[in-house]
Scaffold this motif. Structure first.
Motif, PDB file in Angstrom:
ATOM      1  N   ALA A  10      35.180  47.306 -59.651  1.00 21.38           N
ATOM      2  CA  ALA A  10      34.205  47.879 -58.720  1.00 21.38           C
ATOM      3  C   ALA A  10      33.184  46.826 -58.319  1.00 21.38           C
ATOM      4  CB  ALA A  10      33.486  49.068 -59.361  1.00 21.38           C
ATOM      5  N   VAL A  11      32.860  46.792 -57.037  1.00 14.90           N
ATOM      6  CA  VAL A  11      31.772  45.981 -56.504  1.00 14.90           C
ATOM      7  C   VAL A  11      30.645  46.927 -56.132  1.00 14.90           C
ATOM      8  CG1 VAL A  11      31.015  44.506 -54.603  1.00 14.90           C
ATOM      9  CG2 VAL A  11      33.229  44.096 -55.679  1.00 14.90           C
ATOM     10  N   VAL A  12      29.467  46.680 -56.664  1.00 14.74           N
ATOM     11  CA  VAL A  12      28.300  47.522 -56.380  1.00 14.74           C
ATOM     12  C   VAL A  12      27.213  46.647 -55.788  1.00 14.74           C
ATOM     13  CG1 VAL A  12      26.584  49.115 -57.330  1.00 14.74           C
ATOM     14  CG2 VAL A  12      28.877  48.986 -58.362  1.00 14.74           C
ATOM     15  N   THR A  13      26.761  46.966 -54.580  1.00 11.94           N
ATOM     16  CA  THR A  13      25.676  46.211 -53.961  1.00 11.94           C
ATOM     17  C   THR A  13      24.340  46.894 -54.242  1.00 11.94           C
ATOM     18  OG1 THR A  13      25.708  47.345 -51.802  1.00 11.94           O
ATOM     19  CG2 THR A  13      27.274  45.526 -52.122  1.00 11.94           C
ATOM     20  N   GLY A  14      23.259  46.118 -54.143  1.00  8.12           N
ATOM     21  CA  GLY A  14      21.963  46.666 -54.498  1.00  8.12           C
ATOM     22  C   GLY A  14      21.947  47.130 -55.931  1.00  8.12           C
ATOM     23  N   ALA A  15      22.596  46.335 -56.809  1.00  5.29           N
ATOM     24  CA  ALA A  15      22.892  46.788 -58.165  1.00  5.29           C
ATOM     25  C   ALA A  15      21.822  46.456 -59.188  1.00  5.29           C
ATOM     26  CB  ALA A  15      24.221  46.188 -58.622  1.00  5.29           C
ATOM     27  N   SER A  16      20.723  45.846 -58.781  1.00  2.00           N
ATOM     28  CA  SER A  16      19.748  45.371 -59.756  1.00  2.00           C
ATOM     29  C   SER A  16      18.740  46.427 -60.184  1.00  2.00           C
ATOM     30  CB  SER A  16      18.994  44.152 -59.207  1.00  2.00           C
ATOM     31  OG  SER A  16      18.246  44.506 -58.055  1.00  2.00           O
ATOM     32  N   ASP A  33      35.702  47.113 -64.586  1.00  2.79           N
ATOM     33  CA  ASP A  33      35.251  45.738 -64.481  1.00  2.79           C
ATOM     34  C   ASP A  33      34.313  45.663 -63.286  1.00  2.79           C
ATOM     35  OD1 ASP A  33      36.930  44.918 -66.586  1.00  2.79           O
ATOM     36  OD2 ASP A  33      38.622  44.766 -65.208  1.00  2.79           O
ATOM     37  N   LEU A  34      33.163  45.025 -63.473  1.00  2.00           N
ATOM     38  CA  LEU A  34      32.108  45.113 -62.467  1.00  2.00           C
ATOM     39  C   LEU A  34      31.764  43.775 -61.848  1.00  2.00           C
ATOM     40  CD1 LEU A  34      29.421  47.493 -64.011  1.00  2.00           C
ATOM     41  CD2 LEU A  34      30.969  47.986 -62.137  1.00  2.00           C
ATOM     42  N   PRO A  59      29.202  42.108 -66.744  1.00  2.00           N
ATOM     43  CA  PRO A  59      29.508  42.126 -65.322  1.00  2.00           C
ATOM     44  C   PRO A  59      29.485  40.718 -64.723  1.00  2.00           C
ATOM     45  CG  PRO A  59      27.742  43.672 -65.865  1.00  2.00           C
ATOM     46  CD  PRO A  59      27.924  42.766 -67.037  1.00  2.00           C
ATOM     47  N   ARG A  60      30.221  40.552 -63.662  1.00  2.00           N
ATOM     48  CA  ARG A  60      30.136  39.340 -62.856  1.00  2.00           C
ATOM     49  C   ARG A  60      28.992  39.509 -61.880  1.00  2.00           C
ATOM     50  NH1 ARG A  60      34.503  37.227 -58.370  1.00  2.00           N
ATOM     51  NH2 ARG A  60      33.639  35.129 -58.104  1.00  2.00           N
ATOM     52  N   LEU A  61      28.233  38.455 -61.639  1.00  2.00           N
ATOM     53  CA  LEU A  61      27.063  38.532 -60.778  1.00  2.00           C
ATOM     54  C   LEU A  61      27.256  37.676 -59.535  1.00  2.00           C
ATOM     55  CD1 LEU A  61      24.221  38.166 -63.452  1.00  2.00           C
ATOM     56  CD2 LEU A  61      25.509  40.213 -62.777  1.00  2.00           C
ATOM     57  N   THR A  80      38.569  38.804 -55.370  1.00  2.00           N
ATOM     58  CA  THR A  80      40.017  38.659 -55.189  1.00  2.00           C
ATOM     59  C   THR A  80      40.790  39.945 -55.453  1.00  2.00           C
ATOM     60  OG1 THR A  80      40.227  37.857 -57.468  1.00  2.00           O
ATOM     61  CG2 THR A  80      39.943  36.198 -55.722  1.00  2.00           C
ATOM     62  N   SER A  81      40.148  40.925 -56.061  1.00  2.00           N
ATOM     63  CA  SER A  81      40.773  42.235 -56.253  1.00  2.00           C
ATOM     64  C   SER A  81      39.679  43.286 -56.191  1.00  2.00           C
ATOM     65  CB  SER A  81      41.513  42.309 -57.595  1.00  2.00           C
ATOM     66  OG  SER A  81      40.595  42.235 -58.672  1.00  2.00           O
ATOM     67  N   LEU A  82      40.047  44.482 -55.767  1.00  2.00           N
ATOM     68  CA  LEU A  82      39.023  45.513 -55.582  1.00  2.00           C
ATOM     69  C   LEU A  82      39.651  46.895 -55.566  1.00  2.00           C
ATOM     70  CD1 LEU A  82      36.022  46.144 -54.977  1.00  2.00           C
ATOM     71  CD2 LEU A  82      36.568  45.965 -52.557  1.00  2.00           C
ATOM     72  N   ASP A  83      39.059  47.790 -56.363  1.00  2.00           N
ATOM     73  CA  ASP A  83      39.469  49.197 -56.348  1.00  2.00           C
ATOM     74  C   ASP A  83      38.384  50.104 -55.786  1.00  2.00           C
ATOM     75  OD1 ASP A  83      42.097  49.121 -57.991  1.00  2.00           O
ATOM     76  OD2 ASP A  83      40.672  48.015 -59.241  1.00  2.00           O
ATOM     77  N   ILE A  84      37.118  49.755 -56.053  1.00  2.00           N
ATOM     78  CA  ILE A  84      35.991  50.613 -55.665  1.00  2.00           C
ATOM     79  C   ILE A  84      34.900  49.748 -55.064  1.00  2.00           C
ATOM     80  CG2 ILE A  84      34.227  52.230 -56.469  1.00  2.00           C
ATOM     81  CD1 ILE A  84      36.090  52.706 -58.953  1.00  2.00           C
ATOM     82  N   LEU A  85      34.488  50.072 -53.847  1.00  2.00           N
ATOM     83  CA  LEU A  85      33.348  49.419 -53.214  1.00  2.00           C
ATOM     84  C   LEU A  85      32.227  50.435 -53.072  1.00  2.00           C
ATOM     85  CD1 LEU A  85      31.854  47.182 -51.663  1.00  2.00           C
ATOM     86  CD2 LEU A  85      33.066  47.938 -49.591  1.00  2.00           C
TER      87      LEU A  85
END
Length: 253
Positions: A10-16, A33-34, A59-61, A80-85
């Motif tokens: 999952a990629v989460v923006t505004g995640a801080s 995995d984040l 998490p990866r930052l 390089t891979s993504l399931d959830i945006l």
């Protein structure tokens, strides 16, 4: 309940902070995995440390201002891979038509409106591979436009249309697109706004809780309540939900 999210990226923006941090924390607890995205490196690292402490995941930052030219393209190169945006980055300022300059209006939309659209476009191919999910965190101003929040109301309305329109086309690629419209949520940003409002209206910033007393159930939503909805909508348990926009405002703020 097992949401069957373990191992998904999952990629989460505004995640801080706020809703983004709550979403990221819950997804990590569910085994995702984040990749966390935000503008401020220190805040982002603090968020990652909090998540690691409770979810035992690192998490990866990616530090990026998604309103800047080229930032989204650079971010997309690192994924390089993504399931959830989860599109969540954005803070459109309050104000009426004559209160907000053209420059300020455009800058706010560059982050939230065009940021959501352009990031989704840039990562769409990866989502087709995984038959993934896009969750857009929008806001109830798109449903009930307020002239004192005109830029946010118009922007949120546009993102609601984007969510529904994209969902119709994305179904052929196996990609789901959903939205969440939170009402007032107890974040540091909204508390700051309420303190300023209480200072103006009541003459005392510390009386801001009085301004939420008439909300449904006498309170704002908690960030975790939004996060729980995100996790369910992003999960295989919600596999036939697309094009829907869930309003979470206690029944009408």
């Amino acid at each position: 309940m097992d949401l069957q999210l373990r191992g998904k990226h999952a990629v989460v923006t505004g995640a801080s902070q706020g809703i983004g941090l709550a979403v990221a924390t819950l997804l990590a607890e569910e085994g995702c995995d984040l990749t966390l995205v935000a503008r401020n490196r220190t805040s982002l690292q603090n968020a990652a440390d909090q998540i690691a402490a409770v979810a035992h995941a690192v998490p990866r930052l990616i530090v990026a201002d998604l309103s800047l030219p080229g930032a989204i393209d650079e971010l997309a190169k690192e994924v390089t891979s993504l399931d959830i945006l989860v599109n969540n980055a954005g803070a459109i300022p309050p104000g009426g038509l004559l209160d907000i300059s053209s420059e300020r209006w455009r800058a706010a939309w560059d982050l939230k409106v065009y940021g959501y659209i352009d990031l989704t476009r840039s990562l769409y191919t990866l989502l087709t591979v995984s038959r993934g999910v896009v969750v857009n965190i929008i806001g109830t101003a798109g449903e009930r436009p307020d002239p004192s929040y005109i830029a946010g109301a118009a922007g949120n309305s546009a993102l609601m249309a984007f969510t529904k329109g994209m969902a119709k086309g994305a179904a052929v690629d196996g990609v789901r697109v959903v939205g969440i419209n939170p009402g007032p949520v107890r974040t540091e940003r909204i508390k700051l706004m309420l303190r300023n409002q209480a200072e103006r209206k009541l003459g005392d910033a510390e009386r801001w809780p009085e301004l939420v007393a008439n909300m449904p159930f006498g309170r704002m939503a908690e960030p975790q309540e939004i996060a729980q909805a995100v996790a369910f909508l992003a999960s295989p348990l919600s596999a036939y939900t697309s094009g829907a926009i869930l309003t979470i405002d206690g029944g009408g703020a």
